[in-house]
Design a protein around this motif. Structure first.
Motif, PDB file in Angstrom:
ATOM      1  N   ASN A 113       0.797  -1.220   0.000  1.00 21.84           N
ATOM      2  CA  ASN A 113       0.000   0.000   0.000  1.00 21.84           C
ATOM      3  C   ASN A 113       0.832   1.273   0.000  1.00 21.84           C
ATOM      4  OD1 ASN A 113      -2.639  -1.236   0.098  1.00 21.84           O
ATOM      5  ND2 ASN A 113      -2.183  -1.825   2.196  1.00 21.84           N
ATOM      6  N   SER A 114       2.139   1.128   0.013  1.00 22.98           N
ATOM      7  CA  SER A 114       3.010   2.303   0.018  1.00 22.98           C
ATOM      8  C   SER A 114       3.347   2.703  -1.417  1.00 22.98           C
ATOM      9  CB  SER A 114       4.291   1.998   0.796  1.00 22.98           C
ATOM     10  OG  SER A 114       5.084   1.066   0.078  1.00 22.98           O
ATOM     11  N   ASN A 115       4.094   3.781  -1.573  1.00 17.43           N
ATOM     12  CA  ASN A 115       4.534   4.254  -2.883  1.00 17.43           C
ATOM     13  C   ASN A 115       5.896   3.685  -3.271  1.00 17.43           C
ATOM     14  OD1 ASN A 115       2.247   5.834  -3.358  1.00 17.43           O
ATOM     15  ND2 ASN A 115       3.074   7.519  -2.147  1.00 17.43           N
ATOM     16  N   LEU A 116       6.321   2.663  -2.554  1.00 20.38           N
ATOM     17  CA  LEU A 116       7.589   2.026  -2.881  1.00 20.38           C
ATOM     18  C   LEU A 116       7.452   1.290  -4.215  1.00 20.38           C
ATOM     19  CD1 LEU A 116      10.422   1.587  -1.622  1.00 20.38           C
ATOM     20  CD2 LEU A 116       9.567  -0.579  -0.717  1.00 20.38           C
ATOM     21  N   PHE A 117       8.494   1.322  -5.048  1.00 19.46           N
ATOM     22  CA  PHE A 117       8.532   0.695  -6.367  1.00 19.46           C
ATOM     23  C   PHE A 117       7.534   1.340  -7.339  1.00 19.46           C
ATOM     24  CE2 PHE A 117       9.472  -2.989  -3.428  1.00 19.46           C
ATOM     25  CZ  PHE A 117      10.844  -2.882  -3.568  1.00 19.46           C
ATOM     26  N   THR A 118       7.372   2.638  -7.254  1.00 16.83           N
ATOM     27  CA  THR A 118       6.524   3.354  -8.202  1.00 16.83           C
ATOM     28  C   THR A 118       7.109   3.252  -9.610  1.00 16.83           C
ATOM     29  OG1 THR A 118       5.802   4.910  -6.504  1.00 16.83           O
ATOM     30  CG2 THR A 118       5.542   5.597  -8.794  1.00 16.83           C
ATOM     31  N   ILE A 119       6.249   2.977 -10.600  1.00 21.62           N
ATOM     32  CA  ILE A 119       6.703   2.824 -11.986  1.00 21.62           C
ATOM     33  C   ILE A 119       7.026   4.193 -12.572  1.00 21.62           C
ATOM     34  CG2 ILE A 119       6.064   2.060 -14.305  1.00 21.62           C
ATOM     35  CD1 ILE A 119       4.212   0.016 -12.993  1.00 21.62           C
ATOM     36  N   GLU A 134       3.331   3.824 -29.314  1.00 21.09           N
ATOM     37  CA  GLU A 134       2.042   3.181 -29.535  1.00 21.09           C
ATOM     38  C   GLU A 134       1.770   2.105 -28.488  1.00 21.09           C
ATOM     39  OE1 GLU A 134       1.611   3.538 -34.415  1.00 21.09           O
ATOM     40  OE2 GLU A 134       2.675   1.839 -33.514  1.00 21.09           O
ATOM     41  N   MET A 135       2.778   1.328 -28.186  1.00 21.93           N
ATOM     42  CA  MET A 135       2.611   0.264 -27.206  1.00 21.93           C
ATOM     43  C   MET A 135       2.391   0.818 -25.802  1.00 21.93           C
ATOM     44  SD  MET A 135       2.642  -2.816 -28.505  1.00 21.93           S
ATOM     45  CE  MET A 135       1.396  -1.992 -29.511  1.00 21.93           C
ATOM     46  N   THR A 136       3.095   1.895 -25.467  1.00 17.32           N
ATOM     47  CA  THR A 136       2.919   2.504 -24.150  1.00 17.32           C
ATOM     48  C   THR A 136       1.518   3.065 -23.997  1.00 17.32           C
ATOM     49  OG1 THR A 136       5.277   3.052 -24.066  1.00 17.32           O
ATOM     50  CG2 THR A 136       3.819   4.232 -22.556  1.00 17.32           C
ATOM     51  N   GLU A 137       1.033   3.714 -25.064  1.00 14.59           N
ATOM     52  CA  GLU A 137      -0.327   4.248 -25.021  1.00 14.59           C
ATOM     53  C   GLU A 137      -1.354   3.130 -24.946  1.00 14.59           C
ATOM     54  OE1 GLU A 137      -0.615   6.643 -28.469  1.00 14.59           O
ATOM     55  OE2 GLU A 137       0.556   8.328 -27.655  1.00 14.59           O
ATOM     56  N   LEU A 138      -1.098   2.032 -25.658  1.00 16.95           N
ATOM     57  CA  LEU A 138      -2.029   0.913 -25.636  1.00 16.95           C
ATOM     58  C   LEU A 138      -2.048   0.234 -24.267  1.00 16.95           C
ATOM     59  CD1 LEU A 138      -3.972  -0.787 -27.352  1.00 16.95           C
ATOM     60  CD2 LEU A 138      -2.032  -2.232 -27.982  1.00 16.95           C
ATOM     61  N   ALA A 139      -0.894   0.177 -23.622  1.00 13.64           N
ATOM     62  CA  ALA A 139      -0.813  -0.456 -22.298  1.00 13.64           C
ATOM     63  C   ALA A 139      -1.584   0.338 -21.256  1.00 13.64           C
ATOM     64  CB  ALA A 139       0.650  -0.593 -21.883  1.00 13.64           C
ATOM     65  N   SER A 140      -1.589   1.675 -21.384  1.00 12.15           N
ATOM     66  CA  SER A 140      -2.329   2.556 -20.462  1.00 12.15           C
ATOM     67  C   SER A 140      -1.981   2.273 -19.004  1.00 12.15           C
ATOM     68  CB  SER A 140      -3.852   2.409 -20.678  1.00 12.15           C
ATOM     69  OG  SER A 140      -4.205   2.747 -21.993  1.00 12.15           O
ATOM     70  N   VAL A 141      -0.695   2.365 -18.697  1.00 10.86           N
ATOM     71  CA  VAL A 141      -0.245   2.159 -17.313  1.00 10.86           C
ATOM     72  C   VAL A 141      -0.675   3.362 -16.487  1.00 10.86           C
ATOM     73  CG1 VAL A 141       1.733   1.764 -15.818  1.00 10.86           C
ATOM     74  CG2 VAL A 141       1.707   0.815 -18.145  1.00 10.86           C
ATOM     75  N   PRO A 142      -1.464   3.174 -15.433  1.00  5.56           N
ATOM     76  CA  PRO A 142      -1.933   4.313 -14.630  1.00  5.56           C
ATOM     77  C   PRO A 142      -0.764   5.059 -13.992  1.00  5.56           C
ATOM     78  CG  PRO A 142      -3.198   2.336 -14.135  1.00  5.56           C
ATOM     79  CD  PRO A 142      -2.027   1.906 -14.955  1.00  5.56           C
ATOM     80  N   ALA A 143      -0.853   6.366 -13.974  1.00  6.97           N
ATOM     81  CA  ALA A 143       0.192   7.182 -13.365  1.00  6.97           C
ATOM     82  C   ALA A 143       0.208   6.959 -11.855  1.00  6.97           C
ATOM     83  CB  ALA A 143      -0.050   8.662 -13.671  1.00  6.97           C
ATOM     84  N   GLY A 144       1.421   6.826 -11.312  1.00 10.49           N
ATOM     85  CA  GLY A 144       1.571   6.665  -9.867  1.00 10.49           C
ATOM     86  C   GLY A 144       1.422   5.252  -9.356  1.00 10.49           C
ATOM     87  N   THR A 145       1.101   4.314 -10.235  1.00  3.72           N
ATOM     88  CA  THR A 145       0.966   2.928  -9.768  1.00  3.72           C
ATOM     89  C   THR A 145       2.343   2.333  -9.510  1.00  3.72           C
ATOM     90  OG1 THR A 145      -0.107   0.806 -10.209  1.00  3.72           O
ATOM     91  CG2 THR A 145       1.048   1.836 -12.035  1.00  3.72           C
ATOM     92  N   LEU A 147       4.965  -1.278  -9.023  1.00  2.00           N
ATOM     93  CA  LEU A 147       5.184  -2.605  -9.609  1.00  2.00           C
ATOM     94  C   LEU A 147       4.391  -3.680  -8.880  1.00  2.00           C
ATOM     95  CD1 LEU A 147       9.050  -2.506 -10.250  1.00  2.00           C
ATOM     96  CD2 LEU A 147       7.222  -2.330 -11.950  1.00  2.00           C
ATOM     97  N   LEU A 148       4.073  -3.423  -7.603  1.00  2.00           N
ATOM     98  CA  LEU A 148       3.325  -4.413  -6.829  1.00  2.00           C
ATOM     99  C   LEU A 148       1.828  -4.331  -7.092  1.00  2.00           C
ATOM    100  CD1 LEU A 148       5.189  -4.151  -3.398  1.00  2.00           C
ATOM    101  CD2 LEU A 148       5.600  -5.756  -5.263  1.00  2.00           C
ATOM    102  N   ARG A 149       1.332  -3.139  -7.380  1.00  2.00           N
ATOM    103  CA  ARG A 149      -0.111  -2.970  -7.555  1.00  2.00           C
ATOM    104  C   ARG A 149      -0.547  -2.954  -9.017  1.00  2.00           C
ATOM    105  NH1 ARG A 149       0.618   1.290  -3.712  1.00  2.00           N
ATOM    106  NH2 ARG A 149       0.091   2.818  -5.339  1.00  2.00           N
ATOM    107  N   VAL A 150       0.384  -2.935  -9.954  1.00  2.00           N
ATOM    108  CA  VAL A 150       0.016  -2.818 -11.364  1.00  2.00           C
ATOM    109  C   VAL A 150      -0.755  -4.056 -11.827  1.00  2.00           C
ATOM    110  CG1 VAL A 150       2.177  -3.844 -12.218  1.00  2.00           C
ATOM    111  CG2 VAL A 150       0.906  -2.245 -13.666  1.00  2.00           C
ATOM    112  N   ASP A 151      -1.764  -3.831 -12.656  1.00  2.00           N
ATOM    113  CA  ASP A 151      -2.598  -4.913 -13.199  1.00  2.00           C
ATOM    114  C   ASP A 151      -1.926  -5.459 -14.466  1.00  2.00           C
ATOM    115  OD1 ASP A 151      -4.540  -6.666 -13.962  1.00  2.00           O
ATOM    116  OD2 ASP A 151      -6.046  -5.140 -14.469  1.00  2.00           O
ATOM    117  N   ALA A 152      -0.994  -6.393 -14.282  1.00  2.00           N
ATOM    118  CA  ALA A 152      -0.241  -6.932 -15.424  1.00  2.00           C
ATOM    119  C   ALA A 152      -1.150  -7.681 -16.388  1.00  2.00           C
ATOM    120  CB  ALA A 152       0.874  -7.844 -14.920  1.00  2.00           C
TER     121      ALA A 152
END
Length: 345
Positions: A113-119, A134-145, A147-152
């Protein structure tokens, strides 16, 4: 009188003798009775005496209290003590493990739940016809997420929506990088699709598995500046499928269902010799009349692809005729493979 006294005395003495054996007074031969105090002595412990004798000590001293313990009792007591010590150690270990698991759980929740390992960096690999943007836009990685909380899994599904993406994996590279590993489809052919009428056509890139990849803009146009130049390089190297009947409606990411186009792809994919590299174009008006055109200008009426073995049989016949008539053949017909025909220049 004397005799009566003697009998009375003898009778009285005989009465006192049993009392002398059971009481504290004892009778001696001189006729006197002496009294000695009786001391209470403990009964001798035979097992203790035997134990001491076994060790060379002799008989136990008079008046000393001796106790005995069975060997079996000692072993049972020792086993009970060992079992108790083992149980205590087991309880201590269980408590320690539970405490460790609890600490790890609390620590994991805190880190999650912390901000550790922020992408802060998204890295794209394996793309040639697609751009990293194009791939980065398609992936739509949320800002501030992180590596532990990202929806891979969600990112992977979004990447696979692109027609060019055959396989995709999302990898966490600690401490702050998300890697998008892409395996692209390749262009197997360029299909000239009729638009409105057979007079106008539009080139479409198609993959070997029949997936429509994209409409290729005219080189030099404004639209061509937005796509990778590798698309034009590959399109110039692959075979061209022409004479497609009106009514074919390509859609990006969809699978081609036109039998004529699919038959042409099956023929080229089924060739196993250098003949495949010599095929320059395919006329796919009908499956039964599919015609291949080689780089040297020879036209081959191939017909239906059929099975893999049928494709290879036709291929062997074509190569044999070309070998037997070098530079003199302009046309070969193998639609009926056991009755091939050919025409010279």
């Amino acid at each position: 009188m004397a005799s009566n006294y003697n009998r009375k005395s003898a009778s009285s003495g005989s009465r006192r003798k049993p009392a002398a054996r059971s009481g504290s007074a004892r009778s001696y031969p001189n006729g006197r009775n002496q009294s000695r105090p009786q001391r209470s002595q403990p009964a001798p412990n035979r097992s203790a005496g035997r134990s001491r004798q076994g060790k060379g000590y002799g008989a136990p001293a008079s008046g000393r209290q001796v106790t005995s313990v069975r060997i079996g009792d000692i072993g049972q007591a020792e086993r009970a003590q060992r079992a108790q010590r083992t149980y205590r150690r087991y309880i201590i270990r269980v408590v320690a493990v539970i405490a460790l698991i609890g600490a790890l759980f609390v620590g994991g929740v805190t880190v999650y739940n912390s901000n550790l390992f922020t992408i802060t960096n998204v890295q794209v690999t394996g793309v040639e016809h697609l751009t990293a943007t194009e791939m980065t836009e398609l992936a739509s990685v949320p800002a501030g997420t992180t590596l532990l909380r990202v929806d891979a899994g969600g990112i992977q599904q979004r990447l696979l929506r692109d027609a060019w993406v055959k396989e995709a994996s999302v990898n966490r590279v600690f401490p702050d990088t998300l890697e998008l590993a892409i395996t692209e489809r390749t262009i197997a052919a360029v299909v000239s699709v009729p638009v409105d009428s057979a007079q106008n056509t539009e080139d479409w890139a198609i993959a070997s598995d029949g997936t429509w990849l994209m409409a290729i803009p005219e080189a030099g146009s404004e639209a061509s500046k937005t796509i990778s130049q590798n698309v034009y390089e590959d399109a110039a190297e692959v075979l061209h499928i022409s004479d497609v009947p009106l009514g074919v409606s390509p859609e990006v990411g969809a699978h081609c269902t036109d039998a004529n186009v699919v038959n042409a792809l099956d023929i080229v994919n089924g060739l196993t010799t250098d003949l495949a590299d010599q095929v320059k174009s395919v006329k796919a008006t009908e499956t039964a009349s599919t015609v291949l055109t080689l780089e040297n200008g020879i036209e081959i009426a191939f017909g239906e692809a059929g099975t893999t073995e049928e494709i290879r049989t036709k291929e062997r016949v074509i190569l044999k005729l070309m070998e037997e008539n070098p530079g003199t053949i302009s046309y070969i017909n193998v639609r009926v493979v056991d009755r091939p025909t050919w025409r010279s220049l």
